[in-house]
Design a protein around this motif. Structure first.
Motif, mmCIF file in Angstrom:
data_model
loop_
_atom_site.group_PDB
_atom_site.id
_atom_site.type_symbol
_atom_site.label_atom_id
_atom_site.label_comp_id
_atom_site.label_asym_id
_atom_site.label_seq_id
_atom_site.Cartn_x
_atom_site.Cartn_y
_atom_site.Cartn_z
ATOM 1 N N PHE A 245 0.591 -1.252 -0.070
ATOM 2 C CA PHE A 245 -0.114 0.047 -0.085
ATOM 3 C C PHE A 245 0.958 1.328 -0.016
ATOM 4 O O PHE A 245 0.310 2.153 -0.585
ATOM 5 N N SER A 246 1.867 1.227 0.720
ATOM 6 C CA SER A 246 2.940 2.216 0.557
ATOM 7 C C SER A 246 3.654 2.483 -0.844
ATOM 8 O O SER A 246 3.702 3.800 -1.068
ATOM 9 N N ILE A 247 3.940 1.563 -1.427
ATOM 10 C CA ILE A 247 4.185 1.581 -2.855
ATOM 11 C C ILE A 247 2.987 2.410 -3.781
ATOM 12 O O ILE A 247 3.352 3.565 -4.429
ATOM 13 N N LEU A 248 1.890 2.133 -3.544
ATOM 14 C CA LEU A 248 0.581 2.860 -4.250
ATOM 15 C C LEU A 248 0.535 4.142 -3.871
ATOM 16 O O LEU A 248 0.269 5.073 -4.606
ATOM 17 N N GLN A 249 0.806 4.235 -2.628
ATOM 18 C CA GLN A 249 0.583 5.741 -2.230
ATOM 19 C C GLN A 249 1.970 6.545 -2.766
ATOM 20 O O GLN A 249 1.474 8.015 -2.939
ATOM 21 N N SER A 250 3.041 6.186 -2.704
ATOM 22 C CA SER A 250 4.140 6.824 -3.282
ATOM 23 C C SER A 250 4.252 7.096 -4.812
ATOM 24 O O SER A 250 4.675 8.117 -5.093
ATOM 25 N N ARG A 251 3.476 6.063 -5.546
ATOM 26 C CA ARG A 251 3.284 6.267 -6.961
ATOM 27 C C ARG A 251 2.081 7.170 -7.600
ATOM 28 O O ARG A 251 2.133 7.947 -8.386
ATOM 29 N N PHE A 252 0.845 7.035 -6.782
ATOM 30 C CA PHE A 252 -0.255 7.643 -7.206
ATOM 31 C C PHE A 252 -0.812 8.708 -6.121
ATOM 32 O O PHE A 252 -0.978 8.204 -5.156
ATOM 33 N N SER A 253 -0.661 9.952 -6.335
ATOM 34 C CA SER A 253 -1.083 10.906 -5.269
ATOM 35 C C SER A 253 -2.719 10.770 -4.995
ATOM 36 O O SER A 253 -2.896 11.122 -3.802
ATOM 37 N N ILE A 254 -3.523 9.983 -5.948
ATOM 38 C CA ILE A 254 -4.893 9.784 -5.311
ATOM 39 C C ILE A 254 -5.059 9.111 -4.247
ATOM 40 O O ILE A 254 -6.093 9.179 -3.413
ATOM 41 N N VAL A 255 -4.206 8.164 -4.057
ATOM 42 C CA VAL A 255 -4.208 7.246 -2.987
ATOM 43 C C VAL A 255 -3.879 7.862 -1.614
ATOM 44 O O VAL A 255 -4.357 7.431 -0.400
#
Length: 205
Positions: free
Chosen positions: A84-94
């Motif tokens: 989930f941290s990877i998704l947060q770092s890659r996509f600002s909408i998350v």
């Protein structure tokens, strides 16, 4: 009030298990240590309730079985947090607050981000040489994750409707009590400890 919402207060007010209690959640069945289980679970730390829907780590393990289980449970939980941290770092909408979004919109946002992330990883993966392709084909197939299916909600007459009469209310209370059963929580955790220990023993042999 500010500072009053800890993990226990949030889970008490959360609708996380509403669908499960109402009988509208996807049907799950698995076997651990020769015991059939019909409820899914989340990996959690020691602060959460002793519910069968939580598999918690052991705070101070003393037995070798408990130590190995705690290491595996904490490792899997950390893997989920890192994903989930990877998704947060890659996509600002998350990274933004989710309170203002509709639940269905959040579902599509997360699925879209996961699909885009997998596409980026696939695109950045180096090309395999023709010589290595045949030798690594079997290993590559074993390392690829299995495809997950997204539950689209209840269909047909697979789930009991929830009404005000005594029959449906009794089913509701039975599911409510089954989720919060401390004995079932202890049995599931002990079964998983034994199951994991048996697997690790066979691997070491």
């Amino acid at each position: 009030m500010s500072g009053s919402c800890n993990n226990l207060n949030v889970i008490t007010k959360s609708p996380l298990f509403d669908e499960l209690t109402a009988g509208r959640a996807p049907q799950i069945q698995f076997q651990v240590n020769n015991r059939i289980c019909n409820l899914g679970y989340y990996l959690a730390d020691g602060i959460y309730h002793r519910w069968v829907t939580f598999v918690k780590s052991i705070p101070r393990p003393t037995r070798p079985k408990d130590l190995k289980f705690s290491q595996a449970q904490e490792g899997c939980r950390k893997d989920v947090e890192r994903c989930f941290s990877i998704l947060q770092s890659r996509f600002s909408i998350v990274r933004g607050a989710a309170r203002g979004w509709d639940r269905e919109d959040l579902r599509y946002i997360m699925l879209t981000c996961i699909i885009l992330h997998n596409m980026i990883i696939e695109d950045e993966r180096p090309d395999d040489n023709d010589e290595d392709l045949e030798s690594d084909e079997e290993e590559d197939n074993n390392m690829r994750p299995m495809l997950a299916t997204v539950w689209e909600g209840p269909t047909g007459d697979d789930f009991d409707p929830i009404g005000r009469d005594g029959y449906y209310f009794n089913g509701f209370m039975n599911r409510y009590d089954a989720i919060r059963c401390a004995n079932s929580h202890s049995n599931l955790q002990e079964d998983q400890i034994e199951h994991f220990w048996n697997i690790q023993g066979n691997m070491e042999i």
